[in-house]
Design a protein around this motif. Structure first.
Motif, mmCIF file in Angstrom:
data_model
loop_
_atom_site.group_PDB
_atom_site.id
_atom_site.type_symbol
_atom_site.label_atom_id
_atom_site.label_comp_id
_atom_site.label_asym_id
_atom_site.label_seq_id
_atom_site.Cartn_x
_atom_site.Cartn_y
_atom_site.Cartn_z
ATOM 1 N N THR A 28 3.068 5.510 -12.068
ATOM 2 C CA THR A 28 3.379 6.935 -12.064
ATOM 3 C C THR A 28 3.424 7.384 -10.609
ATOM 4 O O THR A 28 2.535 7.071 -9.826
ATOM 5 C CB THR A 28 2.301 7.746 -12.821
ATOM 6 O OG1 THR A 28 1.967 7.042 -14.010
ATOM 7 C CG2 THR A 28 2.806 9.116 -13.166
ATOM 8 N N ILE A 29 4.484 8.079 -10.288
ATOM 9 C CA ILE A 29 4.748 8.427 -8.882
ATOM 10 C C ILE A 29 4.695 9.935 -8.710
ATOM 11 O O ILE A 29 5.293 10.674 -9.485
ATOM 12 C CB ILE A 29 6.148 7.912 -8.474
ATOM 13 C CG1 ILE A 29 6.226 6.397 -8.685
ATOM 14 C CG2 ILE A 29 6.452 8.277 -7.028
ATOM 15 C CD1 ILE A 29 7.622 5.843 -8.518
ATOM 16 N N LEU A 30 3.986 10.386 -7.699
ATOM 17 C CA LEU A 30 3.996 11.805 -7.349
ATOM 18 C C LEU A 30 4.872 12.009 -6.115
ATOM 19 O O LEU A 30 4.623 11.428 -5.058
ATOM 20 C CB LEU A 30 2.578 12.313 -7.047
ATOM 21 C CG LEU A 30 2.507 13.810 -6.698
ATOM 22 C CD1 LEU A 30 2.871 14.675 -7.900
ATOM 23 C CD2 LEU A 30 1.122 14.195 -6.184
ATOM 24 N N HIS B 293 6.565 12.480 -11.212
ATOM 25 C CA HIS B 293 6.135 13.877 -11.228
ATOM 26 C C HIS B 293 6.476 14.500 -9.872
ATOM 27 O O HIS B 293 6.468 13.809 -8.856
ATOM 28 C CB HIS B 293 4.632 13.988 -11.489
ATOM 29 C CG HIS B 293 4.217 13.514 -12.847
ATOM 30 N ND1 HIS B 293 2.922 13.517 -13.283
ATOM 31 C CD2 HIS B 293 4.957 13.011 -13.880
ATOM 32 C CE1 HIS B 293 2.867 13.045 -14.522
ATOM 33 N NE2 HIS B 293 4.081 12.724 -14.909
ATOM 34 N N ASN C 162 -4.371 10.078 -9.968
ATOM 35 C CA ASN C 162 -3.583 9.878 -11.182
ATOM 36 C C ASN C 162 -2.328 9.059 -10.938
ATOM 37 O O ASN C 162 -1.550 8.836 -11.858
ATOM 38 C CB ASN C 162 -3.140 11.234 -11.747
ATOM 39 C CG ASN C 162 -4.323 12.133 -12.024
ATOM 40 O OD1 ASN C 162 -5.371 11.653 -12.455
ATOM 41 N ND2 ASN C 162 -4.181 13.424 -11.757
ATOM 42 N N TYR C 163 -2.104 8.651 -9.710
ATOM 43 C CA TYR C 163 -0.811 8.071 -9.374
ATOM 44 C C TYR C 163 -0.937 6.714 -8.687
ATOM 45 O O TYR C 163 -1.957 6.424 -8.059
ATOM 46 C CB TYR C 163 -0.027 9.039 -8.466
ATOM 47 C CG TYR C 163 0.278 10.326 -9.174
ATOM 48 C CD1 TYR C 163 1.360 10.410 -10.043
ATOM 49 C CD2 TYR C 163 -0.543 11.439 -9.027
ATOM 50 C CE1 TYR C 163 1.633 11.577 -10.732
ATOM 51 C CE2 TYR C 163 -0.290 12.619 -9.720
ATOM 52 C CZ TYR C 163 0.804 12.674 -10.576
ATOM 53 O OH TYR C 163 1.059 13.828 -11.269
ATOM 54 N N THR C 164 0.154 5.930 -8.811
ATOM 55 C CA THR C 164 0.212 4.660 -8.082
ATOM 56 C C THR C 164 0.899 4.832 -6.732
ATOM 57 O O THR C 164 0.700 4.038 -5.824
ATOM 58 C CB THR C 164 0.991 3.603 -8.882
ATOM 59 O OG1 THR C 164 2.283 4.144 -9.224
ATOM 60 C CG2 THR C 164 0.251 3.212 -10.153
ATOM 61 N N LEU D 12 2.374 7.924 -3.840
ATOM 62 C CA LEU D 12 2.565 9.301 -3.382
ATOM 63 C C LEU D 12 3.708 9.286 -2.377
ATOM 64 O O LEU D 12 3.672 8.517 -1.406
ATOM 65 C CB LEU D 12 1.315 9.830 -2.678
ATOM 66 C CG LEU D 12 -0.031 9.724 -3.423
ATOM 67 C CD1 LEU D 12 -1.153 10.242 -2.522
ATOM 68 C CD2 LEU D 12 0.012 10.507 -4.721
ATOM 69 N N ILE E 185 -3.233 2.744 -4.214
ATOM 70 C CA ILE E 185 -2.318 3.892 -4.178
ATOM 71 C C ILE E 185 -1.465 3.741 -2.925
ATOM 72 O O ILE E 185 -1.992 3.637 -1.822
ATOM 73 C CB ILE E 185 -3.086 5.227 -4.136
ATOM 74 C CG1 ILE E 185 -4.031 5.335 -5.347
ATOM 75 C CG2 ILE E 185 -2.118 6.398 -4.108
ATOM 76 C CD1 ILE E 185 -4.922 6.577 -5.322
#
Lengths: 249, 310
Positions: free
Chosen positions: B2-4, B33, B83-85, B87, B142
């Motif tokens: 999941t990417i922010l 996201h 929450n992310y892998t 950023l 991350i």
């Protein structure tokens, strides 16, 4: 207030970097090395604060191989009062350097750390911001003007589309942009005097910092080359090409 | 994964760089996201829901996020980071400013200014002013990354239907506040997203000639104005006109370099342009080696002739 200036030894600005034949890194052997130009600007800013009576002592710090002593001697010749070398043969990344600097900041208690916005070798643009974060300090990056107060500084910085001025609490980390000042050259008498100024050597282990790389460099290579095009003879031919060949206007 | 992606915007409009960074996120793969953080920027978040490939738009609104500096922005991103892998932010003046704080506080190495995604943990980035490209592998849990926007084709503005979630902004750290903002009053397109860029170098000779010759040409082409470092250092134009490794990186459809010799530093900032035109009196200027169309001549005659012929 004490001012701490981290300086990095990099391939000289005028030399074009080339990959080693095996792609394992950039060819540096036998090439001229110099102080990172953005760090020269940081040194100059610190010297001017001292000349104006706003800084009491300037401490130059470099992290890297023994050869960084040369860069520190340059800093001393420019006007640093003393120097600290954190000596290691490990290839240091910005996070490791920020951690080393943090320990030295806690020891030296400067009111200001001023460093270049980026080094012209890895172009990372990280160390100053990382140091500020690790210390829980304010930061002002890409500074083109600095006014130092006793417990705050006002810093004008370059942002997209213009300039903003920040008021930051001190102590703080400020990183320098090109337009902050024009650095001086070291004079011969000062180069001689610099040889007698104190230079302390420490290791990452002395500072209790693990500097192991988190990023592995897999290879370096020349970027994709852009092919040159043609010469046109006049404006009419240029317009014709742009309209009918490139179709951009 | 999941990417922010952290959006770039001015509280009114999303900047184009955001869609390029989203493309880099798509190249990594996984759910994406988008964080829209600012002051009174709900409309930006609303419009961002339509962006192609975005699953969720996170909206953080606070007065602090507009006037406070990198410290608060970094704290906000940090509060979401676990929450992310990955950023991601643009390697713009803004992303470069706060992203390294996030990386340091997560105790991870940042990968700056990527131009290629080789694998979800392997990226290529220019070093030494773009003379060399380095491919690096990140072992961190991350990945903290800034993206050279021009190196990635933008995602579509429409086609998405992301859900919208509000998140809390981090409290003011009190460390820093903006006391003055001087944005250049410009009706021109933004340098980094313009379709056409007209750039001037030391060959222009003075601030007066820079504006007298290049502004009419830029007007005709609806182009942004740029400059070489030499022109900026000579005081012809403000700093934020500078195109180059230490200035802005641009990749327009058409880049017209006038009186620019073509130092490595400058080429690093514009050689990804689709079509490059060079106008210079020196036939041996390095700029001609990268130009699709070179015109050797006196810019004082060539530029007005070009302007009036358009």
């Amino acid at each position: 207030m004490k001012v701490l200036v981290p300086v990095k030894r990099v391939l000289d600005y005028n030399i074009k970097a080339r990959p080693k034949a095996d792609g394992s890194g950039v060819e540096l052997s036998g090439l001229k090395m110099s102080m990172n130009p953005f760090d020269e600007i940081a040194m100059e800013a610190a010297i001017r604060f001292k000349e104006a009576g706003q800084a009491s002592e300037i401490i130059a710090i470099s992290c890297g191989t023994q050869a960084c002593q040369e860069t520190l001697r340059t800093a001393l010749a420019l006007g640093a009062d003393r120097a600290i070398l954190v000596e290691t043969d490990e290839a240091l990344q910005p996070l490791a350097v920020a951690k080393l600097l943090k320990v030295l900041v806690l020891r030296e208690q400067p009111g200001l750390v001023i460093c270049g916005k980026q080094a012209i070798d890895d172009d990372a643009n990280q160390t100053g911001q990382m140091l500020a974060a690790l210390l829980g300090w304010a930061q002002a990056t890409f500074a083109s003007r600095i006014e130092l107060g006793s417990d705050r500084a006002s810093v004008t910085r370059e942002i997209d589309g213009g300039l903003e001025t920040l008021s930051i609490t001190l102590p703080a980390v400020i990183t320098t942009d090109l337009r902050l000042n024009e650095p001086r050259y070291a004079t011969l008498p000062n180069i001689m005097k610099a040889k007698k100024k104190p230079l302390e050597t420490l290791t990452p282990a002395d500072l209790g910092v693990d500097v192991t790389s988190r990023l592995t460099l897999l290879k370096v290579a020349e970027p994709p080359a852009r092919q040159g095009g043609i010469k046109v003879n006049d404006v009419a031919e240029l317009l014709d090409k742009l309209k009918n060949e490139a179709k951009v206007i | 994964m999941t990417i922010l992606v952290v959006a770039e915007h001015d509280n009114q409009h999303l900047k184009a760089a955001t869609r390029h960074v989203l493309a880099a996120a798509q190249a990594i793969g996984g759910e994406i996201h988008l964080l829209v953080a600012g002051q009174h920027c709900a409309a930006v978040a609303e419009s961002a829901r339509a962006l192609s490939g975005v699953g969720c738009v996170l909206l953080a609104e606070s007065d602090v996020l507009d006037s406070a500096g990198a410290e608060c922005m970094a704290d906000l991103v940090l509060s979401l980071a676990r929450n992310y892998t990955h950023l991601l932010a643009a390697a713009s003046a803004s992303g470069k400013n706060w992203m390294p704080r996030v990386a340091a506080l997560l105790d991870v190495a940042q990968v700056s200014d990527i131009v290629r995604v080789d694998a979800p943990d392997t990226f290529t980035r220019p070093i030494y002013a773009g003379s060399v490209w380095a491919t690096v592998h990140s072992e961190d849990a991350i990945k903290v990354i800034t993206v050279r926007a021009t190196a990635f084709e933008a995602v579509a503005e429409t086609g998405g239907s992301a859900r919208l979630e509000k998140v809390d902004a981090a409290p003011d750290t009190g460390l820093s506040r903006r006391i003055h903002l001087a944005l250049n009053d410009s009706s021109r397109p933004e340098l980094e997203s313009a379709r056409v860029v007209v750039s001037g170098g030391r060959g222009l000779g003075s601030a007066e000639r820079f504006s007298a010759l290049l502004e009419p040409l830029a007007d005709k082409l609806n182009a942004a104005l740029g400059a070489s470092r030499a022109a900026v250092d000579s005081g012809y134009v403000p700093n934020d006109y500078q195109v180059g490794q230490t200035g802005k990186i641009v990749a327009p459809d058409l880049y017209i370099a006038v009186g620019i010799s073509g130092a490595i530093q400058h080429l690093a900032g514009m050689k990804a342009s689709r079509v490059i035109v060079a106008i210079n009196k020196d036939p041996d200027a390095p700029i001609f080696a990268v130009a699709d169309y070179g015109l050797v001549g006196d810019l004082n005659q060539v530029v007005p002739a070009l302007t009036s012929a358009l």
